[in-house]
Design an enzyme around this catalytic site. Structure first.
Site, PDB file in Angstrom:
ATOM      1  N   ALA A 115       0.833  -1.205   0.000  1.00 64.91           N
ATOM      2  CA  ALA A 115       0.000   0.000   0.000  1.00 64.91           C
ATOM      3  C   ALA A 115       0.867   1.254   0.000  1.00 64.91           C
ATOM      4  O   ALA A 115       0.840   2.061   0.918  1.00 64.91           O
ATOM      5  CB  ALA A 115      -0.996  -0.009   1.144  1.00 64.91           C
ATOM      6  N   HIS A 116       1.668   1.379  -1.053  1.00 70.16           N
ATOM      7  CA  HIS A 116       2.477   2.573  -1.251  1.00 70.16           C
ATOM      8  C   HIS A 116       2.901   2.659  -2.717  1.00 70.16           C
ATOM      9  O   HIS A 116       2.652   1.749  -3.500  1.00 70.16           O
ATOM     10  CB  HIS A 116       3.709   2.572  -0.336  1.00 70.16           C
ATOM     11  N   SER A 117       3.524   3.770  -3.049  1.00 70.72           N
ATOM     12  CA  SER A 117       4.081   3.983  -4.385  1.00 70.72           C
ATOM     13  C   SER A 117       5.520   4.448  -4.223  1.00 70.72           C
ATOM     14  O   SER A 117       5.920   4.894  -3.146  1.00 70.72           O
ATOM     15  CB  SER A 117       3.263   5.052  -5.121  1.00 70.72           C
TER      16      SER A 117
ATOM     17  N   ALA B 263       0.804   0.195  -5.222  1.00 66.39           N
ATOM     18  CA  ALA B 263       0.724  -1.268  -5.200  1.00 66.39           C
ATOM     19  C   ALA B 263       0.492  -1.768  -3.779  1.00 66.39           C
ATOM     20  O   ALA B 263       1.101  -1.275  -2.830  1.00 66.39           O
ATOM     21  CB  ALA B 263       2.001  -1.880  -5.765  1.00 66.39           C
TER      22      ALA B 263
END
Length: 136
Positions: free
Chosen positions: A52-54, A99
């Site tokens: 849960a990051h980019s 993602a």
């Protein structure tokens, strides 16, 4: 602008033997970038999520070294869900994609090959900030 369709699935080579299989991985050959960091996620309870990051600059290549999980790809407009469940299949995630790794099976191992060493400044960990960064 990077989209979820810039994320690619790669089938890695397999050297098969009755004694077991080997999958070799080389910089800029099987993996579309130079690998500067390798890490893996494990002991994740079944059904749990990670990620849960980019990233602003870092490319990542994810492999289900054991077990299975799904990767939810999001570019702020389009979402794609990719299942990884074979140790010779990898997913290339270029920078600029949000993602999340989801739905881990018990005992899964997620192997991550990265183009950059760890740098907290490269991460976008808040989805609202990701949208602002991506679309202004």
């Amino acid at each position: 602008m990077t989209t979820t369709y810039d994320c690619s699935i790669f089938e890695l080579p397999q050297i098969k033997s009755r004694a077991g299989n080997i999958t070799p991985v080389h910089n800029n050959l099987e993996i579309p970038f130079e690998i500067k960091r390798i890490f893996y996620l494990y002991d994740i309870p079944g059904g749990e999520s990670r990620g849960a990051h980019s990233h602003k600059e870092c490319h990542q290549f994810l492999i289900a070294a054991s077990g299975s999980f799904e990767v939810l790809l999001d570019d702020g407009r389009t979402k794609r869900l990719i299942q990884l469940n074979r140790p010779y299949i990898g997913l290339h995630i270029p920078p600029g994609i949000w993602a999340s790794e989801v739905n881990f099976s018990s005992g899964s191992i997620c192997l991550v090959l990265a183009s950059h060493t760890f740098n907290e400044e490269d991460y976008i960990r808040d989805y609202v900030e990701y949208i602002k960064y991506t679309y202004g």
